[in-house]
Write a protein that holds these residues in place. Structure first.
Motif, PDB file in Angstrom:
ATOM      1  N   HIS A 243     103.974  84.564 116.771  1.00 45.64           N
ATOM      2  CA  HIS A 243     104.186  83.883 115.668  1.00 45.64           C
ATOM      3  C   HIS A 243     104.826  82.718 115.360  1.00 45.64           C
ATOM      4  CE1 HIS A 243     104.837  84.330 111.222  1.00 45.64           C
ATOM      5  NE2 HIS A 243     105.840  83.950 111.380  1.00 45.64           N
ATOM      6  N   ASP A 244     105.723  82.539 116.827  1.00 45.35           N
ATOM      7  CA  ASP A 244     106.053  81.259 116.944  1.00 45.35           C
ATOM      8  C   ASP A 244     105.480  80.275 116.880  1.00 45.35           C
ATOM      9  OD1 ASP A 244     109.091  82.988 116.805  1.00 45.35           O
ATOM     10  OD2 ASP A 244     109.475  83.102 118.917  1.00 45.35           O
TER      11      ASP A 244
ATOM     12  N   ARG B 194      99.553  85.476 114.409  1.00 46.91           N
ATOM     13  CA  ARG B 194      97.843  85.516 115.733  1.00 46.91           C
ATOM     14  C   ARG B 194      96.717  86.331 115.101  1.00 46.91           C
ATOM     15  NH1 ARG B 194     100.713  90.916 118.117  1.00 46.91           N
ATOM     16  NH2 ARG B 194     100.302  91.825 115.953  1.00 46.91           N
TER      17      ARG B 194
ATOM     18  N   CYS C 292     104.119  83.667 128.795  1.00 43.57           N
ATOM     19  CA  CYS C 292     105.542  82.624 128.504  1.00 43.57           C
ATOM     20  C   CYS C 292     106.005  82.828 129.697  1.00 43.57           C
ATOM     21  CB  CYS C 292     105.463  84.229 127.255  1.00 43.57           C
ATOM     22  SG  CYS C 292     105.507  83.450 125.843  1.00 43.57           S
TER      23      CYS C 292
ATOM     24  N   HIS D 251      99.082  90.543 122.674  1.00 39.17           N
ATOM     25  CA  HIS D 251     100.294  90.379 122.668  1.00 39.17           C
ATOM     26  C   HIS D 251     100.760  90.613 124.270  1.00 39.17           C
ATOM     27  CE1 HIS D 251     104.602  90.714 121.880  1.00 39.17           C
ATOM     28  NE2 HIS D 251     104.821  91.694 122.023  1.00 39.17           N
TER      29      HIS D 251
ATOM     30  N   TYR E  22      99.575  87.094 126.274  1.00 44.44           N
ATOM     31  CA  TYR E  22     100.857  86.098 125.846  1.00 44.44           C
ATOM     32  C   TYR E  22     102.196  86.222 126.566  1.00 44.44           C
ATOM     33  CZ  TYR E  22     103.933  83.114 122.717  1.00 44.44           C
ATOM     34  OH  TYR E  22     104.837  82.133 121.968  1.00 44.44           O
ATOM     35  N   LYS E  23     102.454  87.120 126.385  1.00 39.89           N
ATOM     36  CA  LYS E  23     103.570  87.072 127.083  1.00 39.89           C
ATOM     37  C   LYS E  23     103.653  87.309 128.553  1.00 39.89           C
ATOM     38  CE  LYS E  23     107.023  88.885 123.734  1.00 39.89           C
ATOM     39  NZ  LYS E  23     107.807  87.821 123.411  1.00 39.89           N
TER      40      LYS E  23
ATOM     41  N   THR F 208     107.288  84.789 120.621  1.00 41.16           N
ATOM     42  CA  THR F 208     106.410  85.439 119.613  1.00 41.16           C
ATOM     43  C   THR F 208     105.303  84.174 119.915  1.00 41.16           C
ATOM     44  OG1 THR F 208     106.874  85.526 117.586  1.00 41.16           O
ATOM     45  CG2 THR F 208     108.066  87.414 119.452  1.00 41.16           C
TER      46      THR F 208
ATOM     47  N   GLU G 234     111.032  85.450 126.810  1.00 38.00           N
ATOM     48  CA  GLU G 234     109.915  86.640 126.071  1.00 38.00           C
ATOM     49  C   GLU G 234     110.306  86.645 124.468  1.00 38.00           C
ATOM     50  OE1 GLU G 234     108.490  89.668 128.239  1.00 38.00           O
ATOM     51  OE2 GLU G 234     109.470  89.064 130.261  1.00 38.00           O
ATOM     52  N   SER G 235     111.642  85.891 124.249  1.00 38.40           N
ATOM     53  CA  SER G 235     111.620  86.277 122.784  1.00 38.40           C
ATOM     54  C   SER G 235     110.580  85.134 121.952  1.00 38.40           C
ATOM     55  CB  SER G 235     113.218  86.012 122.615  1.00 38.40           C
ATOM     56  OG  SER G 235     113.489  84.417 122.662  1.00 38.40           O
TER      57      SER G 235
END
Length: 188
Positions: A174-175, A45, A162, A155, A158-159, A172, A169-170
């Motif tokens: 980074h995923d 990120r 999603c 963040h 981004y959520k 992230t 929402e799990s």
């Protein structure tokens, strides 16, 4: 004797379909190009947020990873003016070997060119409102006034993307780095 340590459960990765859902949900969003870059470039990120125009070789299809954006710790009370967001660059004394160069998917070229034009329009709009635009680092992804985007702000946005995509929402930001292989294979 030492007891064996418990390993963290292996986290589920985004499937091809989930990557497509996320990218479709991000279409038209201010963070669309950044999300594409994270997925297709395998960046963290903060590395994505720290992307500068000079780090990109759009025609050559590469991006140099030279820094990161991170949230500064909460300043102590009474320390006015402390920045909430920090931009870190590779120290000038470090060797070029410490810098990573990552390949960009061919589909990133048009997205980045569009982002450059969007940023130019954002700067004009900011100045028309009488606000100062300041982007001395030449960042690709900026706040409304040209500074680095706070990682928490990204963040939260981004959520929301999603949720719109119907993804847990799990997953992230980074995923997205781990979805890179899938995205590189499925991108055109």
């Amino acid at each position: 004797t030492l007891k064996p340590s418990a390993k963290a459960p292996k986290k589920e990765r985004l499937s091809d379909a989930q990557v497509r859902q996320l990218l479709a949900s991000a279409a038209g969003h201010p963070d669309e190009v950044l999300i594409h870059l994270l997925v297709k470039g395998g960046l963290r990120r903060g590395e994505g947020l720290a992307t500068r125009w000079v780090d990109l070789d759009i025609e050559g299809g590469t991006r140099a990873v030279t820094g990161t954006v991170e949230r500064a710790p909460n300043p102590k009370r009474g320390q006015e003016g402390e920045p909430k967001t920090r931009l870190w660059r590779k120290p000038s004394g470090k060797s070029d070997a410490a810098m990573r160069v990552v390949a960009l998917a061919p589909s990133m070229g048009p997205l980045l060119r569009r982002r450059r034009e969007e940023q130019r329009l954002e700067q004009v709009a900011c100045e028309k409102l009488g606000r100062t635009w300041s982007n001395p680092e030449g960042l690709v992804f900026t706040s409304p006034t040209g500074g680095p985007i706070d990682p928490r702000t990204f963040h939260d946005r981004y959520k929301a993307i999603c949720r719109r995509a119907g993804l847990p929402e799990s997953f992230t930001a980074h995923d997205l780095r781990h979805a890179n292989i899938t995205a590189m294979v499925t991108s055109k």
